[in-house]
Motif scaffolding. Structure first.
Motif, PDB file in Angstrom:
ATOM      1  N   GLU A 166       0.836  -1.204   0.000  1.00 19.70           N
ATOM      2  CA  GLU A 166       0.000   0.000   0.000  1.00 19.70           C
ATOM      3  C   GLU A 166       0.870   1.253   0.000  1.00 19.70           C
ATOM      4  O   GLU A 166       1.718   1.433   0.870  1.00 19.70           O
ATOM      5  N   ASP A 167       0.639   2.132  -0.976  1.00 16.70           N
ATOM      6  CA  ASP A 167       1.446   3.342  -1.122  1.00 16.70           C
ATOM      7  C   ASP A 167       1.428   4.221   0.125  1.00 16.70           C
ATOM      8  O   ASP A 167       2.460   4.748   0.530  1.00 16.70           O
ATOM      9  N   GLU A 168       0.269   4.384   0.746  1.00 10.86           N
ATOM     10  CA  GLU A 168       0.146   5.253   1.914  1.00 10.86           C
ATOM     11  C   GLU A 168       0.984   4.721   3.086  1.00 10.86           C
ATOM     12  O   GLU A 168       1.685   5.477   3.756  1.00 10.86           O
ATOM     13  N   LYS A 169       0.926   3.428   3.325  1.00  6.27           N
ATOM     14  CA  LYS A 169       1.726   2.837   4.401  1.00  6.27           C
ATOM     15  C   LYS A 169       3.214   2.927   4.088  1.00  6.27           C
ATOM     16  O   LYS A 169       4.027   3.178   4.976  1.00  6.27           O
ATOM     17  N   ALA A 170       3.573   2.713   2.834  1.00  3.20           N
ATOM     18  CA  ALA A 170       4.978   2.832   2.438  1.00  3.20           C
ATOM     19  C   ALA A 170       5.492   4.241   2.707  1.00  3.20           C
ATOM     20  O   ALA A 170       6.602   4.431   3.199  1.00  3.20           O
ATOM     21  N   LYS A 171       4.675   5.226   2.414  1.00  2.00           N
ATOM     22  CA  LYS A 171       5.055   6.626   2.662  1.00  2.00           C
ATOM     23  C   LYS A 171       5.185   6.895   4.159  1.00  2.00           C
ATOM     24  O   LYS A 171       6.099   7.612   4.593  1.00  2.00           O
ATOM     25  N   GLU A 172       4.312   6.317   4.979  1.00  2.00           N
ATOM     26  CA  GLU A 172       4.407   6.482   6.436  1.00  2.00           C
ATOM     27  C   GLU A 172       5.712   5.887   6.961  1.00  2.00           C
ATOM     28  O   GLU A 172       6.388   6.495   7.800  1.00  2.00           O
ATOM     29  N   ILE A 173       6.063   4.698   6.492  1.00  2.00           N
ATOM     30  CA  ILE A 173       7.308   4.059   6.900  1.00  2.00           C
ATOM     31  C   ILE A 173       8.499   4.915   6.468  1.00  2.00           C
ATOM     32  O   ILE A 173       9.436   5.145   7.234  1.00  2.00           O
TER      33      ILE A 173
END
Length: 84
Positions: free
Chosen positions: A59-66
């Motif tokens: 998921e792009d959003e989770k990747a960005k959070e990480i």
């Protein structure tokens, strides 16, 4: 070759025998890996004996959070994506 269609198969097949040792020797790496594993339930892979931490996230959003979290701690952090 890694692509968007084989990441799960890849994650099941690869591991690093030195991951536990690297985390025992470097509290910073251990803290980052545990945070990502707990918050996002991702498998963490270290390159060699560290210090590169490799995380697969679909998921792009989770990747960005990480990415954002890691960027607060480390100077060199990269976010990449797969293309079909």
């Amino acid at each position: 070759f890694i692509n968007a269609n084989n990441t799960k198969e890849l994650l099941e097949a690869i591991h690093n025998d030195l991951t536990i040792t690297a985390m025992e020797l470097t509290n910073e790496i251990k803290k980052m890996c545990k945070y990502i594993q707990i918050k996002y339930t991702n498998k963490i892979i270290l390159s060699g004996s560290g210090p590169t931490i490799l995380v697969f996230e679909e998921e792009d959003e989770k990747a960005k959070e990480i990415y954002d979290y890691a960027k607060e701690v480390y100077e060199l952090v990269y976010l990449t994506t797969f293309r079909d």
